[in-house]
Scaffold this motif. Sequence first.
Motif, PDB file in Angstrom:
ATOM      1  N   HIS A 106      15.247  24.069  38.543  1.00  0.00           N
ATOM      2  CA  HIS A 106      16.626  23.589  38.452  1.00  0.00           C
ATOM      3  C   HIS A 106      17.052  23.666  36.985  1.00  0.00           C
ATOM      4  O   HIS A 106      16.237  23.423  36.079  1.00  0.00           O
ATOM      5  CB  HIS A 106      16.768  22.168  38.991  1.00  0.00           C
ATOM      6  CG  HIS A 106      15.897  21.163  38.289  1.00  0.00           C
ATOM      7  ND1 HIS A 106      16.311  20.474  37.156  1.00  0.00           N
ATOM      8  CD2 HIS A 106      14.642  20.732  38.547  1.00  0.00           C
ATOM      9  CE1 HIS A 106      15.335  19.672  36.757  1.00  0.00           C
ATOM     10  NE2 HIS A 106      14.302  19.803  37.584  1.00  0.00           N
TER      11      HIS A 106
ATOM     12  N   PRO B 170      14.816  23.803  32.687  1.00  0.00           N
ATOM     13  CA  PRO B 170      15.409  22.518  33.067  1.00  0.00           C
ATOM     14  C   PRO B 170      15.662  21.649  31.835  1.00  0.00           C
ATOM     15  O   PRO B 170      14.819  21.578  30.935  1.00  0.00           O
ATOM     16  CB  PRO B 170      14.354  21.894  33.976  1.00  0.00           C
ATOM     17  CG  PRO B 170      13.077  22.544  33.589  1.00  0.00           C
ATOM     18  CD  PRO B 170      13.431  23.931  33.164  1.00  0.00           C
TER      19      PRO B 170
ATOM     20  N   VAL C 231      25.093  22.788  38.240  1.00  0.00           N
ATOM     21  CA  VAL C 231      23.642  22.857  38.345  1.00  0.00           C
ATOM     22  C   VAL C 231      23.263  23.988  39.293  1.00  0.00           C
ATOM     23  O   VAL C 231      23.938  24.229  40.310  1.00  0.00           O
ATOM     24  CB  VAL C 231      23.069  21.519  38.860  1.00  0.00           C
ATOM     25  CG1 VAL C 231      21.559  21.605  39.018  1.00  0.00           C
ATOM     26  CG2 VAL C 231      23.433  20.394  37.906  1.00  0.00           C
TER      27      VAL C 231
ATOM     28  N   TYR D  69      19.976  25.136  41.583  1.00  0.00           N
ATOM     29  CA  TYR D  69      18.682  24.725  42.143  1.00  0.00           C
ATOM     30  C   TYR D  69      18.121  25.884  42.937  1.00  0.00           C
ATOM     31  O   TYR D  69      18.815  26.488  43.767  1.00  0.00           O
ATOM     32  CB  TYR D  69      18.865  23.499  43.041  1.00  0.00           C
ATOM     33  CG  TYR D  69      17.590  23.012  43.714  1.00  0.00           C
ATOM     34  CD1 TYR D  69      16.810  22.032  43.129  1.00  0.00           C
ATOM     35  CD2 TYR D  69      17.190  23.537  44.945  1.00  0.00           C
ATOM     36  CE1 TYR D  69      15.650  21.576  43.747  1.00  0.00           C
ATOM     37  CE2 TYR D  69      16.028  23.087  45.566  1.00  0.00           C
ATOM     38  CZ  TYR D  69      15.266  22.109  44.960  1.00  0.00           C
ATOM     39  OH  TYR D  69      14.119  21.663  45.568  1.00  0.00           O
ATOM     40  N   ARG D  70      16.846  26.196  42.703  1.00  0.00           N
ATOM     41  CA  ARG D  70      16.190  27.300  43.417  1.00  0.00           C
ATOM     42  C   ARG D  70      14.820  26.851  43.935  1.00  0.00           C
ATOM     43  O   ARG D  70      14.146  26.054  43.283  1.00  0.00           O
ATOM     44  CB  ARG D  70      16.026  28.528  42.524  1.00  0.00           C
ATOM     45  CG  ARG D  70      17.323  29.292  42.273  1.00  0.00           C
ATOM     46  CD  ARG D  70      17.052  30.622  41.593  1.00  0.00           C
ATOM     47  NE  ARG D  70      18.232  31.452  41.518  1.00  0.00           N
ATOM     48  CZ  ARG D  70      18.225  32.739  41.154  1.00  0.00           C
ATOM     49  NH1 ARG D  70      17.075  33.323  40.835  1.00  0.00           N
ATOM     50  NH2 ARG D  70      19.347  33.439  41.125  1.00  0.00           N
TER      51      ARG D  70
ATOM     52  N   GLU E 295      18.889  29.306  47.049  1.00  0.00           N
ATOM     53  CA  GLU E 295      19.602  28.793  45.876  1.00  0.00           C
ATOM     54  C   GLU E 295      20.776  27.937  46.315  1.00  0.00           C
ATOM     55  O   GLU E 295      21.379  28.161  47.374  1.00  0.00           O
ATOM     56  CB  GLU E 295      20.106  29.971  45.028  1.00  0.00           C
ATOM     57  CG  GLU E 295      20.894  29.558  43.797  1.00  0.00           C
ATOM     58  CD  GLU E 295      21.464  30.768  43.060  1.00  0.00           C
ATOM     59  OE1 GLU E 295      20.783  31.268  42.157  1.00  0.00           O
ATOM     60  OE2 GLU E 295      22.581  31.195  43.402  1.00  0.00           O
TER      61      GLU E 295
ATOM     62  N   ARG F 133      24.226  25.817  44.303  1.00  0.00           N
ATOM     63  CA  ARG F 133      24.964  25.478  43.082  1.00  0.00           C
ATOM     64  C   ARG F 133      25.986  24.397  43.411  1.00  0.00           C
ATOM     65  O   ARG F 133      26.673  24.466  44.428  1.00  0.00           O
ATOM     66  CB  ARG F 133      25.682  26.708  42.520  1.00  0.00           C
ATOM     67  CG  ARG F 133      24.753  27.857  42.153  1.00  0.00           C
ATOM     68  CD  ARG F 133      25.494  28.980  41.459  1.00  0.00           C
ATOM     69  NE  ARG F 133      24.599  30.084  41.099  1.00  0.00           N
ATOM     70  CZ  ARG F 133      24.949  31.116  40.348  1.00  0.00           C
ATOM     71  NH1 ARG F 133      26.181  31.189  39.868  1.00  0.00           N
ATOM     72  NH2 ARG F 133      24.083  32.065  40.078  1.00  0.00           N
TER      73      ARG F 133
ATOM     74  N   PHE G 278      16.686  15.627  43.457  1.00  0.00           N
ATOM     75  CA  PHE G 278      16.914  16.787  44.308  1.00  0.00           C
ATOM     76  C   PHE G 278      15.972  16.617  45.507  1.00  0.00           C
ATOM     77  O   PHE G 278      14.753  16.637  45.344  1.00  0.00           O
ATOM     78  CB  PHE G 278      16.579  18.087  43.579  1.00  0.00           C
ATOM     79  CG  PHE G 278      17.460  18.402  42.400  1.00  0.00           C
ATOM     80  CD1 PHE G 278      18.724  18.916  42.588  1.00  0.00           C
ATOM     81  CD2 PHE G 278      17.016  18.174  41.104  1.00  0.00           C
ATOM     82  CE1 PHE G 278      19.535  19.216  41.504  1.00  0.00           C
ATOM     83  CE2 PHE G 278      17.814  18.467  40.019  1.00  0.00           C
ATOM     84  CZ  PHE G 278      19.085  18.997  40.216  1.00  0.00           C
TER      85      PHE G 278
END
Length: 452
Positions: free
Chosen positions: A306, A314, A324, A326-327, A372, A374, A386
């Motif tokens: 992230h 990060p 942000v 996030y994957r 992913e 966003r 998360f």
Amino acid sequence: MSSNHQRSWIQLGLSQLLLVALCLIFTGFVNTQSPQANKNTLVLVDNLAIKETHSTFFRRLQENGYQLSFKMSDDQALSLKKYGVWLYQNLIVFAPGTDELGGDLSPEAIAEFVDAGGNILAAGSPSAGDAIRDLAAEFGVELDDVGSSVIDHLNYDARSDKGQHTLIAVDPKNLVDAPIIVGKEVQAPLLYEGSSLLVDPENPLVLEVLVASSTSYSYDPTKPISEYPHTVGRNTVLIAALQARNNARVVFSGSLDFFSDKFFSASVQKQGGQLFEKSGNEALVRALSDWVFKENGVLRLSNITHNKLGETSPPAEYTITEEVVYRAVFEELKNGVWTGYVSDDIQLEFVRIDPFVRTTLKRVPGKTGLYEARFIVPDVYGVFQFKIDYHRKGYTFVNSATQVSVRPLQHTQYERFIPGAFPYYASAFSMMVGVCLLSCVFLHIREKDKSE
């Protein structure tokens, strides 16, 4: 005793302790690292003839690399662990006639085995003893009364039934809608002769894998019906499965014959229906065994990252209203190989006690298994997570939580002029201008002399 003798005794004791420690370490290493150790399976039987009558089932497991240890269910040397190390990863209980398991085995010990991640495949019968009944009760499943069998006067096997209509032919449509558990190859009717199962409908962890037809019921076929049967119609469960919260798996069948060579190769014909040269039992058992021993339906989450949009690492903390990225990588175990998991229903939550953001993860083009999301950090600061909590029928549960901090804007990050405050700015400047004009007028006005 001389000091030399004392020293030699101390050295001998230390060497023995070291040897025991090395044995424990080696045993734990083998159990956790060796691929074969992950398939160590204890098979409990109450009759060694089961090895022959169910040889097809056992042979397939051995061909897939499972190390089967056959033992009598009342063996007083039975144990699932030694020196705190679990000896087996899977347990098969094909001993419906046993009243009490031998050795250290008990329903509580087997429940502890499941709590440690072990998997169980168990089968009963109309004459099941207390051991299998108590074991089933530990996992929310109850076998019908002793002597009771599933009866269906309209859906029985016309070729092999002996007149009591207890050898029923179950339509594959009665299987649970989860191909990852039951497979896609079951086309012929399923032969079943055994007891029915009662499951708690309020237990979200229990699945009704196979149920009987709406014309079925469970009762003692040798007695006239004098009271309402325990199970009737679609409430008559034949095979039940449970996936614990730690992803350990348990499968219970009310029929041991369901796994036999005889039922695997038998032809099936319902009364007045089509003749099938082979029942669907073998195809279903193959899929069920792969599922319960975690050959199928296993997911994992890895490579979680992230960061702020435009960055790659990060941050120590996020600031409100930042964007942000996030994957995460989702993988599924197929044929012993981890491959990318494909789905469009994986959700991510940004949580501070309650979710402030809930969004669906999207697949990254060209990268199998990479997802992913966003979003904009909400205008609320505090400690967030998360969180992914993915539950799908037949698949292992995936839970992930990554904690981050969100802070408010620093003083230097606020806008100098807020558009919404323009009226207040105008009023302030107008007041300043008015004061200046009033001062000028006041200073330059000339009062008339009264004497004039």
